[in-house]
Design a protein around this motif. Structure first.
Motif, PDB file in Angstrom:
ATOM      1  N   VAL A   1       7.407  -1.732  -2.426  1.00  0.00           N
ATOM      2  CA  VAL A   1       6.270  -0.990  -1.890  1.00  0.00           C
ATOM      3  C   VAL A   1       5.444  -0.579  -3.097  1.00  0.00           C
ATOM      4  CG1 VAL A   1       5.522   1.069  -0.649  1.00  0.00           C
ATOM      5  CG2 VAL A   1       7.592  -0.138   0.098  1.00  0.00           C
ATOM      6  N   VAL A   2       4.174  -0.963  -3.123  1.00  0.00           N
ATOM      7  CA  VAL A   2       3.290  -0.666  -4.246  1.00  0.00           C
ATOM      8  C   VAL A   2       2.383   0.499  -3.864  1.00  0.00           C
ATOM      9  CG1 VAL A   2       1.562  -1.591  -5.835  1.00  0.00           C
ATOM     10  CG2 VAL A   2       3.325  -3.104  -4.906  1.00  0.00           C
ATOM     11  N   VAL A   3       2.398   1.549  -4.695  1.00  0.00           N
ATOM     12  CA  VAL A   3       1.554   2.716  -4.422  1.00  0.00           C
ATOM     13  C   VAL A   3       0.410   2.776  -5.434  1.00  0.00           C
ATOM     14  CG1 VAL A   3       3.387   4.055  -3.357  1.00  0.00           C
ATOM     15  CG2 VAL A   3       2.996   4.290  -5.803  1.00  0.00           C
ATOM     16  N   ASP A   4      -0.696   3.403  -5.023  1.00  0.00           N
ATOM     17  CA  ASP A   4      -1.823   3.559  -5.940  1.00  0.00           C
ATOM     18  C   ASP A   4      -1.471   4.596  -7.004  1.00  0.00           C
ATOM     19  OD1 ASP A   4      -2.442   6.177  -4.907  1.00  0.00           O
ATOM     20  OD2 ASP A   4      -3.712   5.275  -3.378  1.00  0.00           O
TER      21      ASP A   4
ATOM     22  N   VAL B   1       6.860   8.691   0.597  1.00  0.00           N
ATOM     23  CA  VAL B   1       5.669   7.864   0.423  1.00  0.00           C
ATOM     24  C   VAL B   1       4.864   7.853   1.718  1.00  0.00           C
ATOM     25  CG1 VAL B   1       4.813   5.573  -0.163  1.00  0.00           C
ATOM     26  CG2 VAL B   1       6.876   6.445  -1.269  1.00  0.00           C
ATOM     27  N   MET B   2       3.601   8.188   1.585  1.00  0.00           N
ATOM     28  CA  MET B   2       2.693   8.234   2.728  1.00  0.00           C
ATOM     29  C   MET B   2       1.888   6.926   2.807  1.00  0.00           C
ATOM     30  SD  MET B   2       3.519  11.220   3.715  1.00  0.00           S
ATOM     31  CE  MET B   2       2.324  11.790   4.893  1.00  0.00           C
ATOM     32  N   SER B   3       1.589   6.496   3.993  1.00  0.00           N
ATOM     33  CA  SER B   3       0.851   5.243   4.201  1.00  0.00           C
ATOM     34  C   SER B   3      -0.473   5.149   3.447  1.00  0.00           C
ATOM     35  CB  SER B   3       0.611   5.009   5.690  1.00  0.00           C
ATOM     36  OG  SER B   3       1.830   4.778   6.337  1.00  0.00           O
ATOM     37  N   PRO B   4      -1.302   6.208   3.379  1.00  0.00           N
ATOM     38  CA  PRO B   4      -2.575   6.074   2.666  1.00  0.00           C
ATOM     39  C   PRO B   4      -2.426   5.722   1.172  1.00  0.00           C
ATOM     40  CG  PRO B   4      -2.605   8.033   4.023  1.00  0.00           C
ATOM     41  CD  PRO B   4      -1.198   7.511   4.046  1.00  0.00           C
ATOM     42  N   GLY B   5      -1.296   6.041   0.568  1.00  0.00           N
ATOM     43  CA  GLY B   5      -1.089   5.743  -0.852  1.00  0.00           C
ATOM     44  C   GLY B   5      -0.556   4.355  -1.123  1.00  0.00           C
ATOM     45  N   ILE B   6      -0.260   3.593  -0.088  1.00  0.00           N
ATOM     46  CA  ILE B   6       0.328   2.260  -0.247  1.00  0.00           C
ATOM     47  C   ILE B   6      -0.777   1.209  -0.319  1.00  0.00           C
ATOM     48  CG2 ILE B   6       1.792   0.504   0.824  1.00  0.00           C
ATOM     49  CD1 ILE B   6       3.433   2.806   2.019  1.00  0.00           C
ATOM     50  N   VAL B   7      -0.749   0.401  -1.378  1.00  0.00           N
ATOM     51  CA  VAL B   7      -1.736  -0.671  -1.529  1.00  0.00           C
ATOM     52  C   VAL B   7      -1.149  -2.043  -1.178  1.00  0.00           C
ATOM     53  CG1 VAL B   7      -3.145   0.555  -3.204  1.00  0.00           C
ATOM     54  CG2 VAL B   7      -1.301  -0.893  -4.023  1.00  0.00           C
ATOM     55  N   ASP B   8       0.177  -2.170  -1.216  1.00  0.00           N
ATOM     56  CA  ASP B   8       0.824  -3.436  -0.879  1.00  0.00           C
ATOM     57  C   ASP B   8       2.285  -3.153  -0.546  1.00  0.00           C
ATOM     58  OD1 ASP B   8       1.115  -6.161  -0.434  1.00  0.00           O
ATOM     59  OD2 ASP B   8       1.383  -6.658  -2.558  1.00  0.00           O
TER      60      ASP B   8
ATOM     61  N   ILE C   1       9.965   1.482  -4.800  1.00  0.00           N
ATOM     62  CA  ILE C   1       8.556   1.836  -4.927  1.00  0.00           C
ATOM     63  C   ILE C   1       8.126   1.654  -6.371  1.00  0.00           C
ATOM     64  CG2 ILE C   1       6.871   3.704  -4.671  1.00  0.00           C
ATOM     65  CD1 ILE C   1      10.005   4.092  -2.765  1.00  0.00           C
ATOM     66  N   CYS C   2       6.962   1.014  -6.564  1.00  0.00           N
ATOM     67  CA  CYS C   2       6.419   0.842  -7.911  1.00  0.00           C
ATOM     68  C   CYS C   2       4.928   1.177  -7.900  1.00  0.00           C
ATOM     69  CB  CYS C   2       6.644  -0.582  -8.418  1.00  0.00           C
ATOM     70  SG  CYS C   2       5.780  -1.865  -7.486  1.00  0.00           S
ATOM     71  N   ASP C   3       4.372   1.355  -9.111  1.00  0.00           N
ATOM     72  CA  ASP C   3       2.943   1.660  -9.210  1.00  0.00           C
ATOM     73  C   ASP C   3       2.131   0.367  -9.259  1.00  0.00           C
ATOM     74  OD1 ASP C   3       1.991   1.141 -12.239  1.00  0.00           O
ATOM     75  OD2 ASP C   3       4.065   1.818 -12.237  1.00  0.00           O
ATOM     76  N   GLU C   4       0.845   0.467  -8.907  1.00  0.00           N
ATOM     77  CA  GLU C   4       0.004  -0.731  -8.827  1.00  0.00           C
ATOM     78  C   GLU C   4      -0.393  -1.298 -10.182  1.00  0.00           C
ATOM     79  OE1 GLU C   4      -3.858  -0.174  -7.005  1.00  0.00           O
ATOM     80  OE2 GLU C   4      -4.014   1.839  -7.822  1.00  0.00           O
ATOM     81  N   ARG C   5      -0.420  -0.482 -11.222  1.00  0.00           N
ATOM     82  CA  ARG C   5      -0.887  -0.946 -12.519  1.00  0.00           C
ATOM     83  C   ARG C   5       0.209  -1.676 -13.306  1.00  0.00           C
ATOM     84  NH1 ARG C   5      -3.451   3.574 -15.639  1.00  0.00           N
ATOM     85  NH2 ARG C   5      -5.043   3.302 -14.055  1.00  0.00           N
TER      86      ARG C   5
ATOM     87  N   SER D   1      -1.127  -1.234   6.786  1.00  0.00           N
ATOM     88  CA  SER D   1      -2.235  -1.106   7.733  1.00  0.00           C
ATOM     89  C   SER D   1      -2.464   0.309   8.267  1.00  0.00           C
ATOM     90  CB  SER D   1      -2.032  -2.062   8.912  1.00  0.00           C
ATOM     91  OG  SER D   1      -0.888  -1.687   9.655  1.00  0.00           O
ATOM     92  N   LYS D   2      -1.429   1.123   8.330  1.00  0.00           N
ATOM     93  CA  LYS D   2      -1.600   2.482   8.880  1.00  0.00           C
ATOM     94  C   LYS D   2      -2.388   3.352   7.919  1.00  0.00           C
ATOM     95  CE  LYS D   2       1.733   2.935  12.368  1.00  0.00           C
ATOM     96  NZ  LYS D   2       2.182   3.898  13.290  1.00  0.00           N
ATOM     97  N   GLU D   3      -3.119   4.287   8.482  1.00  0.00           N
ATOM     98  CA  GLU D   3      -3.952   5.155   7.656  1.00  0.00           C
ATOM     99  C   GLU D   3      -3.400   6.560   7.513  1.00  0.00           C
ATOM    100  OE1 GLU D   3      -8.064   4.923   8.706  1.00  0.00           O
ATOM    101  OE2 GLU D   3      -7.971   2.745   8.897  1.00  0.00           O
ATOM    102  N   LYS D   4      -2.303   6.869   8.208  1.00  0.00           N
ATOM    103  CA  LYS D   4      -1.684   8.173   8.036  1.00  0.00           C
ATOM    104  C   LYS D   4      -0.207   8.099   8.385  1.00  0.00           C
ATOM    105  CE  LYS D   4      -3.021   9.934  12.576  1.00  0.00           C
ATOM    106  NZ  LYS D   4      -3.639  11.030  13.291  1.00  0.00           N
TER     107      LYS D   4
END
Length: 165
Positions: free
Chosen positions: A81-84, A97-104, A117-121, A140-143
């Motif tokens: 799970v990739v987070v911003d 981890v909340m859905s809005p923070g997930i980029v992939d 969980i890992c960071d996007e950079r 896909s979820k926003e919350k």
């Protein structure tokens, strides 16, 4: 002050085969084999599995779960799970981890799967958790919560393992 590893003992081949089989249900690749030195020990209230002396897995419930050290050691390609970058400080503080923070996220993740969980950079492992929803929903979820975090950088287990390696 380092914590003592209690009840540390070498596992039998059947126990090692069972651990390998459980890991292969979720992850591809070879982690270790029956010839590896596999030990189990308790650090405070957590059972840790040591592979050739390294604390690579832990027992959570009845499941074998990666420790962060194990993620660095074996670098699995699944169940990520990739987070911003804005979510990093919350994840490394133990927040779920909340859905809005997930980029992939791995699209093959199913509810109740083990995830990392890992960071996007930098794509560095930050935490290990249990999926609350499937991988497609996470993106896909926003919350709402997507992952229940059980082990993260800087938590008590992380600090105890760092001192006992």
């Amino acid at each position: 002050m380092s914590a003592k590893i209690k009840n540390r003992h070498r596992l039998k081949r059947k126990e090692i085969r069972d651990i390998i089989a459980e890991l292969k249900e979720t992850f591809t690749g070879d982690f270790f084999d029956e010839k590896s030195s596999v030990e189990k020990g308790d650090i405070e209230e957590v059972s840790v599995i040591f592979i050739d002396g390294e604390p690579c897995f832990m027992i959570h419930g009845n499941n074998v779960i990666f420790t962060l050290h194990g993620l660095y050691e074996y670098a699995p390609k699944e169940n990520f799970v990739v987070v911003d970058m804005g979510a990093v400080k919350f994840v490394t503080s133990g927040a779920d981890v909340m859905s809005p923070g997930i980029v992939d996220a791995d699209k093959n993740i199913k509810k109740d799967d083990q995830v990392w969980i890992c960071d996007e950079r930098y794509h560095k492992p930050l935490a290990v958790g249990i999926a609350i929803m499937n991988g497609e929903q996470m993106v896909s979820k926003e919350k709402g919560k997507s992952v229940k975090v059980i082990h993260y950088v800087g938590d008590k287990l992380w600090n105890l393992l760092a001192k006992n390696i």
